[in-house]
Design an enzyme around this catalytic site. Structure first.
Site, mmCIF file in Angstrom:
data_model
loop_
_atom_site.group_PDB
_atom_site.id
_atom_site.type_symbol
_atom_site.label_atom_id
_atom_site.label_comp_id
_atom_site.label_asym_id
_atom_site.label_seq_id
_atom_site.Cartn_x
_atom_site.Cartn_y
_atom_site.Cartn_z
ATOM 1 N N GLU A 287 5.128 -24.275 5.018
ATOM 2 C CA GLU A 287 3.736 -24.231 4.547
ATOM 3 C C GLU A 287 2.821 -24.715 5.663
ATOM 4 O O GLU A 287 3.278 -25.270 6.671
ATOM 5 C CB GLU A 287 3.573 -25.083 3.278
ATOM 6 C CG GLU A 287 4.345 -24.504 2.100
ATOM 7 C CD GLU A 287 4.098 -25.217 0.782
ATOM 8 O OE1 GLU A 287 3.164 -26.033 0.694
ATOM 9 O OE2 GLU A 287 4.847 -24.949 -0.159
ATOM 10 N N HIS B 30 -7.814 -25.391 -2.307
ATOM 11 C CA HIS B 30 -6.680 -24.542 -1.913
ATOM 12 C C HIS B 30 -7.245 -23.172 -1.574
ATOM 13 O O HIS B 30 -8.015 -22.599 -2.353
ATOM 14 C CB HIS B 30 -5.661 -24.443 -3.050
ATOM 15 C CG HIS B 30 -4.326 -23.921 -2.607
ATOM 16 N ND1 HIS B 30 -4.151 -22.641 -2.123
ATOM 17 C CD2 HIS B 30 -3.111 -24.507 -2.548
ATOM 18 C CE1 HIS B 30 -2.870 -22.471 -1.794
ATOM 19 N NE2 HIS B 30 -2.219 -23.587 -2.050
ATOM 20 N N ARG C 86 -5.052 -26.474 5.381
ATOM 21 C CA ARG C 86 -5.774 -25.644 4.410
ATOM 22 C C ARG C 86 -7.287 -25.823 4.425
ATOM 23 O O ARG C 86 -8.005 -24.914 4.015
ATOM 24 C CB ARG C 86 -5.216 -25.794 2.998
ATOM 25 C CG ARG C 86 -4.894 -27.114 2.482
ATOM 26 C CD ARG C 86 -4.398 -27.018 1.038
ATOM 27 N NE ARG C 86 -3.009 -26.589 0.938
ATOM 28 C CZ ARG C 86 -2.162 -27.023 0.003
ATOM 29 N NH1 ARG C 86 -2.570 -27.879 -0.902
ATOM 30 N NH2 ARG C 86 -0.933 -26.584 -0.041
ATOM 31 N N ARG D 211 -4.789 -33.525 2.719
ATOM 32 C CA ARG D 211 -3.365 -33.675 2.363
ATOM 33 C C ARG D 211 -2.547 -32.545 2.958
ATOM 34 O O ARG D 211 -2.895 -31.367 2.826
ATOM 35 C CB ARG D 211 -3.208 -33.685 0.843
ATOM 36 C CG ARG D 211 -1.758 -33.690 0.385
ATOM 37 C CD ARG D 211 -1.663 -33.759 -1.111
ATOM 38 N NE ARG D 211 -2.171 -32.573 -1.754
ATOM 39 C CZ ARG D 211 -1.432 -31.528 -2.121
ATOM 40 N NH1 ARG D 211 -0.132 -31.509 -1.873
ATOM 41 N NH2 ARG D 211 -1.984 -30.507 -2.731
ATOM 42 N N HIS E 15 -8.525 -28.262 -5.833
ATOM 43 C CA HIS E 15 -7.079 -28.288 -6.064
ATOM 44 C C HIS E 15 -6.507 -29.705 -6.169
ATOM 45 O O HIS E 15 -5.727 -29.989 -7.062
ATOM 46 C CB HIS E 15 -6.427 -27.545 -4.893
ATOM 47 C CG HIS E 15 -4.945 -27.452 -4.948
ATOM 48 N ND1 HIS E 15 -4.280 -26.824 -5.967
ATOM 49 C CD2 HIS E 15 -3.979 -27.911 -4.083
ATOM 50 C CE1 HIS E 15 -2.973 -26.874 -5.742
ATOM 51 N NE2 HIS E 15 -2.771 -27.537 -4.619
HETATM 52 P P1 FAD Z 1 -0.449 -34.749 -13.331
HETATM 53 O O1 FAD Z 1 0.802 -33.997 -13.127
HETATM 54 O O2 FAD Z 1 -1.725 -33.997 -13.264
HETATM 55 O O3 FAD Z 1 -0.351 -35.475 -14.737
HETATM 56 C C1 FAD Z 1 -1.465 -36.137 -15.288
HETATM 57 C C2 FAD Z 1 -1.108 -36.598 -16.685
HETATM 58 O O4 FAD Z 1 -2.115 -37.489 -17.158
HETATM 59 C C3 FAD Z 1 -1.019 -35.470 -17.702
HETATM 60 O O5 FAD Z 1 0.087 -35.695 -18.543
HETATM 61 C C4 FAD Z 1 -2.324 -35.614 -18.489
HETATM 62 O O6 FAD Z 1 -2.252 -35.141 -19.815
HETATM 63 C C5 FAD Z 1 -2.496 -37.128 -18.467
HETATM 64 N N1 FAD Z 1 -3.857 -37.580 -18.717
HETATM 65 C C6 FAD Z 1 -4.991 -37.273 -18.049
HETATM 66 N N2 FAD Z 1 -6.046 -37.895 -18.600
HETATM 67 C C7 FAD Z 1 -5.554 -38.618 -19.647
HETATM 68 C C8 FAD Z 1 -6.137 -39.478 -20.623
HETATM 69 N N3 FAD Z 1 -7.467 -39.747 -20.643
HETATM 70 N N4 FAD Z 1 -5.340 -40.056 -21.549
HETATM 71 C C9 FAD Z 1 -3.985 -39.812 -21.552
HETATM 72 N N5 FAD Z 1 -3.384 -39.000 -20.656
HETATM 73 C C10 FAD Z 1 -4.165 -38.428 -19.713
HETATM 74 N N6 FAD Z 1 1.757 -30.448 -4.945
HETATM 75 C C11 FAD Z 1 2.885 -30.366 -4.203
HETATM 76 O O7 FAD Z 1 3.292 -31.347 -3.591
HETATM 77 N N7 FAD Z 1 3.556 -29.188 -4.131
HETATM 78 C C12 FAD Z 1 3.159 -28.063 -4.775
HETATM 79 O O8 FAD Z 1 3.813 -27.040 -4.711
HETATM 80 C C13 FAD Z 1 1.972 -28.122 -5.542
HETATM 81 N N8 FAD Z 1 1.504 -27.032 -6.178
HETATM 82 C C14 FAD Z 1 0.449 -27.154 -7.030
HETATM 83 C C15 FAD Z 1 0.048 -26.055 -7.778
HETATM 84 C C16 FAD Z 1 -0.958 -26.176 -8.713
HETATM 85 C C17 FAD Z 1 -1.374 -24.984 -9.527
HETATM 86 C C18 FAD Z 1 -1.592 -27.434 -8.895
HETATM 87 C C19 FAD Z 1 -2.672 -27.600 -9.915
HETATM 88 C C20 FAD Z 1 -1.228 -28.526 -8.119
HETATM 89 C C21 FAD Z 1 -0.212 -28.393 -7.190
HETATM 90 N N9 FAD Z 1 0.190 -29.468 -6.393
HETATM 91 C C22 FAD Z 1 1.312 -29.375 -5.623
HETATM 92 C C23 FAD Z 1 -0.408 -30.779 -6.571
HETATM 93 C C24 FAD Z 1 0.509 -31.605 -7.484
HETATM 94 O O9 FAD Z 1 1.059 -30.760 -8.455
HETATM 95 C C25 FAD Z 1 -0.236 -32.721 -8.178
HETATM 96 O O10 FAD Z 1 -0.970 -33.461 -7.259
HETATM 97 C C26 FAD Z 1 0.757 -33.665 -8.836
HETATM 98 O O11 FAD Z 1 1.645 -32.931 -9.641
HETATM 99 C C27 FAD Z 1 0.017 -34.690 -9.666
HETATM 100 O O12 FAD Z 1 0.963 -35.352 -10.455
HETATM 101 P P2 FAD Z 1 0.524 -36.598 -11.310
HETATM 102 O O13 FAD Z 1 1.733 -37.039 -12.046
HETATM 103 O O14 FAD Z 1 -0.186 -37.560 -10.467
HETATM 104 O O15 FAD Z 1 -0.564 -35.995 -12.333
HETATM 105 C C1 SIN Z 2 1.184 -24.388 -2.924
HETATM 106 O O1 SIN Z 2 2.257 -24.063 -3.392
HETATM 107 O O2 SIN Z 2 0.530 -23.708 -2.131
HETATM 108 C C2 SIN Z 2 0.613 -25.711 -3.321
HETATM 109 C C3 SIN Z 2 1.224 -26.739 -2.496
HETATM 110 C C4 SIN Z 2 0.440 -28.012 -2.559
HETATM 111 O O3 SIN Z 2 -0.589 -28.109 -3.213
HETATM 112 O O4 SIN Z 2 0.883 -28.942 -1.899
#
Ligand code: FAD
Ligand code: SIN
Length: 464
Positions: free
Chosen positions: A109, A220, A257, A343, A308
């Site tokens: 990537e 993104h 990016r 990032r 993103h």
């Molecule tokens: P999240 O996975 O967003 O979880 C947040 C949680 O908090 C959820 O369960 C939500 O319901 C809960 N929540 C929020 N507000 C409240 C509230 N007020 N009360 C109770 N619960 C609440 N990163 C990578 O490293 N590789 C990738 O390939 C990649 N691809 C991505 C593709 C997409 C489409 C997206 C959107 C992001 C991607 N990212 C990727 C970024 C990465 O997925 C996220 O940064 C990471 O998963 C965040 O994880 P987290 O556990 O911090 O939060």
């Molecule tokens: C992607 O798969 O392009 C998302 C990866 C990331 O957000 O780190």
């Protein structure tokens, strides 16, 4: 007198929250997970390209650290990068041992000097990892989960966090970890699930925690035009090209990016050409593209950038501790400084695994809560983001930022929108994902992290 049903309260059921919950439960702690929606409402569930980590034969943690810091534009916190890149491979190997069916080939990537990204079916990594962690949590007696339960505020007494307040009342715990994801859905054009509007930042700041780096929203580059569907960067790692309206390439598709996103905005209309890619590596994603009405085998796909990833958030140390005793943050909610001003791709799921685990282990050292604490006040209403607000944030704090727009957004009634604008106004330069049309170059005077504590002025800090 509160009778905490749990030692550790984890708010959020994405990769960071589930990792923290499983780590604590393995140590014998009783854990309660709260989530505002259901499993697919987390960004983790939708993550595509994969998890970075120096697991290849030609790779080392030091090389991963160099790439992370290069992408972060002189702003990554070196100690956090060291932790992320050195502990990362072990966390990836643990997932393999748990049964995550990673693809045999590592992906490439943007910004990575090596093939370093572990993926599942090319672009189904988030679902594979998060659903597995969720199933493991559901099987553990020490972990209970309450879905559709919104954390509206923190419960604090005497400066210590005692838990959170929900519409059903307060929940007490010895320690609380906010793993509530980011704020990118506050922007009208976003890859994130709709509920990801920065609630973690809002409730922590309201309770007195410091927040940092909120000017840094990562856009993104390749999101299907008019939709939330991300077209993973790994496609570009496998040869997909970006074309302008003359059908010509105009940017290094594997540059960090922020550079790609700005080049696309300058061009206007842009297409991602997947015809040269081994599309069978990304089976689920190809089906989604076809469902959206495009044939990736014969026609380039219209794409444009979308908000993103929230680089800033609640300030923590390297074990997730915030300014408020008893309160921790991990994953996208936290600002450890690890990502600097931009990032590196696929470092976020890794961050969730590494820092989610660290936060859980540190949280278990918290003392018992007082026997007669002050009960919390009635909670504020649920924070909601209207379409009008999302449109305004997109218009006024987008890929290219105008100071007059930012000044207008700083008057927003929404606390997170207002904070983003205040931080972006203060950073009168362009660095990484933050680009100001009135100050398009990087200024060494801003080599630091803007931090805000409630009731105080923004300060610029250097983090080692
Ligand atoms: P999240 O996975 O967003 O979880 C947040 C949680 O908090 C959820 O369960 C939500 O319901 C809960 N929540 C929020 N507000 C409240 C509230 N007020 N009360 C109770 N619960 C609440 N990163 C990578 O490293 N590789 C990738 O390939 C990649 N691809 C991505 C593709 C997409 C489409 C997206 C959107 C992001 C991607 N990212 C990727 C970024 C990465 O997925 C996220 O940064 C990471 O998963 C965040 O994880 P987290 O556990 O911090 O939060
Ligand atoms: C992607 O798969 O392009 C998302 C990866 C990331 O957000 O780190």
């Amino acid at each position: 007198m509160p009778d905490p049903a749990c030692d550790l309260l984890v708010v959020g059921a994405g990769a960071a929250g589930l990792t923290a919950a499983l780590t604590a439960a393995e140590q014998g702690a009783r854990v309660l997970i709260l989530t505002k929606g259901h499993a697919p409402d987390s960004s983790s569930w939708h993550a595509q390209g994969g998890i970075a980590g120096a697991v290849g034969d030609d790779d080392t943690a030091a090389l991963h650290a160099v790439d992370t810091e290069r992408a972060g534009r002189e702003l990554c916190r070196p100690s956090a990068v060291k932790v992320l890149t050195e502990e990362g491979p072990e966390r990836v190997r643990e997932l393999i041992a748990m049964g995550v069916p990673f693809d045999p080939e590592l992906s490439l990537e943007g910004g990575h000097s090596r093939r370093r990204v572990s993926s599942v079916e090319g672009a189904a990594t988030g679902w594979a990892v998060t659903s597995l962690l969720g199933r493991m949590a559901a099987r553990m007696d020490q972990i209970s989960t309450r879905e559709a339960t919104n954390a509206l505020a923190l419960w604090t007494d005497g400066g210590r966090c005692l838990g959170v307040v929900t519409p059903d009342g307060p929940i007490a715990a010895r320690a609380t970890i906010l793993a509530m994801g980011g704020a990118a859905a506050l922007w009208a054009r976003s890859t994130n699930p709709e509920g990801q509007i920065g609630d973690g930042i809002a409730i922590a700041f309201a309770a007195g925690a410091a927040v940092a780096d909120l000017e840094f929203m990562q856009f993104h580059p390749t999101v299907l035009a008019g939709s939330r569907l991300l077209l993973t960067e790994a496609l570009r790692g496998d040869g997909a090209t970006l074309l302008d309206d003359k059908g010509e390439r105009f940017v290094d598709e594997l540059a960090p990016r922020d550079e790609v996103a700005r080049a696309m905005v300058r061009k206007g209309r842009v297409w991602l050409d997947l015809r040269q890619v081994d599309r069978a590596r990304f089976p689920g994603l190809m089906i989604e593209i076809e469902k959206a009405g495009f044939d990736p085998a014969t026609q380039p796909i219209p794409v444009s950038p979308a908000a993103h990833y929230t680089i800033g958030g609640v300030v923590t140390d390297l074990v997730g501790r915030t300014d408020i005793p008893g309160l921790f943050a991990a994953g996208e909610t936290a600002a450890t400084g690890v990502h600097g001003a931009n990032r590196l791709a696929s470092n976020s799921l890794l961050e969730c695994l590494v820092f989610g685990r660290r936060a859980a282990l540190a949280a278990l050292d918290e003392p018992a809560i007082p026997t007669r604490p002050e009960m919390p006040l009635a909670p504020p209403p649920e924070r909601r983001a209207s379409q009008e607000l999302r449109d305004q944030v997109w218009r006024e704090a987008g890929v290219m930022r105008d100071p007059a727009d930012l000044a207008h957004l700083a008057l927003s009634q929404d606390v997170v929108a207002q904070l983003v604008a205040r931080f972006a106004v203060a950073r009168w330069e362009s660095r990484g994902v933050h680009y100001r049309i009135d100050a398009p170059t990087t200024d060494p005077a801003f080599e630091g992290h803007f931090v805000l504590r409630p009731g105080q002025e923004l300060t610029l800090e250097r983090w080692s």
